[in-house]
Design an enzyme around this catalytic site. Structure first.
Site, short mmCIF file in Angstrom:
data_model
loop_
_atom_site.label_atom_id
_atom_site.label_comp_id
_atom_site.label_asym_id
_atom_site.label_seq_id
_atom_site.Cartn_x
_atom_site.Cartn_y
_atom_site.Cartn_z
N SER A 56 0.85 -1.19 0.00
CA SER A 56 0.00 0.00 0.00
C SER A 56 0.88 1.23 0.00
O SER A 56 2.05 1.19 0.44
CB SER A 56 -0.90 0.00 1.25
OG SER A 56 -1.57 1.24 1.39
N TYR A 58 -1.64 -0.52 10.86
CA TYR A 58 -1.79 -0.82 9.44
C TYR A 58 -0.60 -0.29 8.66
O TYR A 58 -0.02 -1.01 7.82
CB TYR A 58 -3.08 -0.19 8.93
CG TYR A 58 -3.37 -0.46 7.47
CD1 TYR A 58 -3.95 -1.65 7.07
CD2 TYR A 58 -3.09 0.50 6.49
CE1 TYR A 58 -4.24 -1.91 5.74
CE2 TYR A 58 -3.37 0.26 5.15
CZ TYR A 58 -3.95 -0.94 4.78
OH TYR A 58 -4.22 -1.19 3.46
#
Length: 251
Positions: free
Chosen positions: A137, A150
């Site tokens: 990501s 995250y």
């Protein structure tokens, strides 16, 4: 061009019943690959009728290796692995507890690491080349508010891509990653639809002027897994419409 074709290949795509994983799986099928679908629920009705579906909860320590073994049992010609499964469990940093931290790291990072290990062991035993794609990501190199666990897990995947690529290069196994930006998935849709101001802000920040769709990740994935990328390994390809390219965006 045949170099861009995946005909004759078989790919296991984790977390492929929805979102980015679904988009990647469809792209690989369009490129000629057979896809083994994976999810942690019962087989969705939307999957192609003849396709293999394997259910596994990758939070279980034994699940990544078991999933890979089941995939090879179903399709011994398996030669591509897409580690896409992951999720977001964050709360603000001062409220984070060890259970949420462990859940994040175990699903997003640990499961990926040991799925790749199991895949590599099988491929080496069969003495044939293959390729791995990891879904990281843009959060792997740019932080986001209330996203500490995250972000850390996705940063781990960025480095994991590089170190596993080095470890597996002598065995003719390539490892690359895509780093999607803001993509409309079940995880992000509720937030974007609930906060119109936030959605408009992102649309101004993204150079291409729109939120990404899962299928926007498919071409990059298919390319990195294909023979056209035979001399590419250890790389992270950003798929974000320009989100991380500038500082402020359009006013």
């Amino acid at each position: 061009m045949k170099a861009f074709s995946l005909a004759g290949s078989t790919a296991l795509v984790t977390g492929s019943t929805q979102g980015i994983g679904w988009g990647i799986a469809q792209g690989l099928r369009e490129s000629g690959a057979e896809v083994i679908f994976h999810g942690n629920v019962a087989r969705p009705a939307s999957l192609p009728a003849a396709s293999v579906f394997l259910a596994a909860d990758l939070l279980d320590r034994a699940a990544p290796a078991a999933l890979v073994a089941a995939a090879f049992a179903a399709r011994p010609g398996l030669d591509l692995l897409v580690c896409n499964a992951g999720s977001f469990f964050d709360v603000p940093f001062l409220e984070m507890d060890q259970a949420l931290w462990d859940r994040t790291m175990n699903l997003n990072a640990r499961a990926t690491y040991f799925a790749v290990q199991a895949f590599a062991r099988e491929m080496i035993a069969r003495d044939r080349p293959g390729a791995v794609l990891v879904t990281s990501s843009t959060n792997g190199f740019q932080s986001e508010e209330d996203s500490t666990a995250y972000d850390a897990s996705k940063g781990a995947l960025v480095m994991m891509t590089r170190t596993l690529a080095q470890a597996l290069a002598p065995h003719r196994l390539r490892v690359n990653s895509i780093a999607p930006g803001l993509i409309r998935t079940p995880l992000t849709t509720a937030l974007l639809d609930r906060q119109e101001g936030r959605r408009r802000h992102y649309e101004k920040k993204i150079w291409l002027g729109r939120i990404g769709e899962p299928e926007d990740c498919a071409g990059a994935a298919a390319f990195l897994l294909s023979p056209a990328a035979a001399y590419i390994t250890g790389q992270v390809l950003v798929v974000d419409g320009g989100l991380t390219g500038g500082q402020i965006g359009r006013m």
